[in-house]
Write a protein that holds these residues in place. Sequence first.
Motif, PDB file in Angstrom:
ATOM      1  N   LYS A  38       0.807  -1.215   0.000  1.00  0.00           N
ATOM      2  CA  LYS A  38       0.000   0.000   0.000  1.00  0.00           C
ATOM      3  C   LYS A  38       0.842   1.268   0.000  1.00  0.00           C
ATOM      4  N   VAL A  39       1.972   1.250   0.659  1.00  0.00           N
ATOM      5  CA  VAL A  39       2.772   2.474   0.694  1.00  0.00           C
ATOM      6  C   VAL A  39       3.286   2.804  -0.703  1.00  0.00           C
ATOM      7  N   ILE A  67       0.150   4.069  -2.840  1.00  0.00           N
ATOM      8  CA  ILE A  67      -0.201   5.457  -2.552  1.00  0.00           C
ATOM      9  C   ILE A  67       0.850   6.415  -3.119  1.00  0.00           C
ATOM     10  N   ALA A  68       2.113   6.014  -3.128  1.00  0.00           N
ATOM     11  CA  ALA A  68       3.141   6.853  -3.739  1.00  0.00           C
ATOM     12  C   ALA A  68       2.816   7.099  -5.210  1.00  0.00           C
ATOM     13  N   VAL A 120      -6.285   8.170  -0.452  1.00  0.00           N
ATOM     14  CA  VAL A 120      -5.112   8.153   0.414  1.00  0.00           C
ATOM     15  C   VAL A 120      -5.508   8.279   1.880  1.00  0.00           C
ATOM     16  N   SER A 144       4.832   7.442   2.194  1.00  0.00           N
ATOM     17  CA  SER A 144       4.379   7.366   0.799  1.00  0.00           C
ATOM     18  C   SER A 144       4.764   8.619   0.024  1.00  0.00           C
TER      19      SER A 144
END
Length: 502
Positions: free
Chosen positions: A132-133, A136-137, A332, A378
């Motif tokens: 997920k990180v 989201i980035a 986010v 992120s």
Amino acid sequence: MGTLDWIVVGGYFFVMVGIGWWSRTRIKNVLDFFTAGGKMPWWLSGISHHMSGYSAVMFVAFASEAYRLGLTVYVWWALTIGVGIGIGAFVFSARWNRLRAKHGVASPLEYLATRYNVPTQQVMAWAGTLLKVVDIAAKWAAVAVLLRGFAGVPITWGILIVGLVTMVYSVMGGLWADALTDFGQFLIQAAAGIVMFVAVAAHFGGIQFMWEIWGQLPAANSEPLREPYTATFFMALFIIKTLEYNGGMWNLAQRYMAAPDGAAAKRSALLSSVLWLVWPLILFFPMWAAPLIVPGLASADDAYIELGKIMLPAGMIGLVLAGFFSHTMAMVSSDANVISAVITRDMLPHLWKGVRNLSAERQLQLARVTTFVFIGASMLIAVTSGGQGWVLKIVVDLVAATMGPIAVPLMLGLLPWFRRMGPAAALASVVSGLGVWAALYISQQSGVVIDKEALVAFPLLTSLVLYVLVGLVKPERDNRRDELIDSLSTDGAAVQETAKTA
């Protein structure tokens, strides 16, 4: 962008922070922070579920595919999600809600310690959080590309501006802030999308452009599926999206958990399903017509930007840009909230035993700190990467291919039909699915030709087959697991068996 456009964007950011500040008054403990205490109206839960499902990536990567390839992006993306959520309304939505109502669960992964065991829960928590990180980035990068295209703001500053605003209201207001800003963002995006749709219709002389443009575009643009998006890719993505958007994407499970009861969660899912089937059409029609208005773009990623510059008057560009922000910030902030829940409720207690003894006030502070750290991490990845040329690759290739293996045991573990499947089946499913994806991805990077459909379908198929096969060969049923599964079948009196004290 003119002065009026900047006023619109600045006003939007100010309102988002204001909502976060107001939402602080509704947050008394971590259950309020992560699940709104089960007090969210079904219609707000449904709109928030819809808004949390897509971001500015739609206006960069998916808009690019609509510009280049036509109808197919709606078929393999929005249609699969809308139908999948409709199915999940009857299968998954109420079960997520009952985990919160009957067992005090505040994180979608919290129930896995009972359903399987703690090691299985930890493997899924770490794998999903790291995924997920990066996901989201990619979304920060997408919205920064749009801000640069419309206003000339450098990528780094675009990421920092949007990220910091999101960080402020997410840390302050938790899930209530997420849902309320989702609703405000839904209204903004509705206005922005309709403005663009009407402007394009006016350009072509009326609403008839919706069916007339296809005769002026290449014949392949009207095909439901075209290379590289094949029928195999469609079927794999349909299964993935059904799992992902009914709770495999953890933040969407939270929306069902936040509703008052299982029946309300079902209504929220049905509302989100209808929105997914209808609203993307309003957003995509201008992009399908864009090759007739802004032909021959060097980069299809800029298609929505260039179309907006031509079609929209002063002030409207700011509204559309605020709409872009709204989608990314919605996703986010909800992801940050649920990852904070997973870290606080599922991961940290096994790394630091003192977490279990924190007071309610300290637990809430910890939840806010983990939200801040996740969003910051992120943003750092997005800034250091520069956000160039990898948005669609991250969102489609990595996320779609790896979400399936993580979602299979999480989602199927809720259902009574899979009660034989225990920890061995779950671990085999996750590890093998991710392993197959890693092998295919490394081979692809080494020059081996790997089709997009194989990269998405094979990890999912591996996870599904091994989850079922291992469960059949080595069934691992016990009374605690059976009681948990059976308790999710109906609404009713709360079971006095909270997973963790809030």
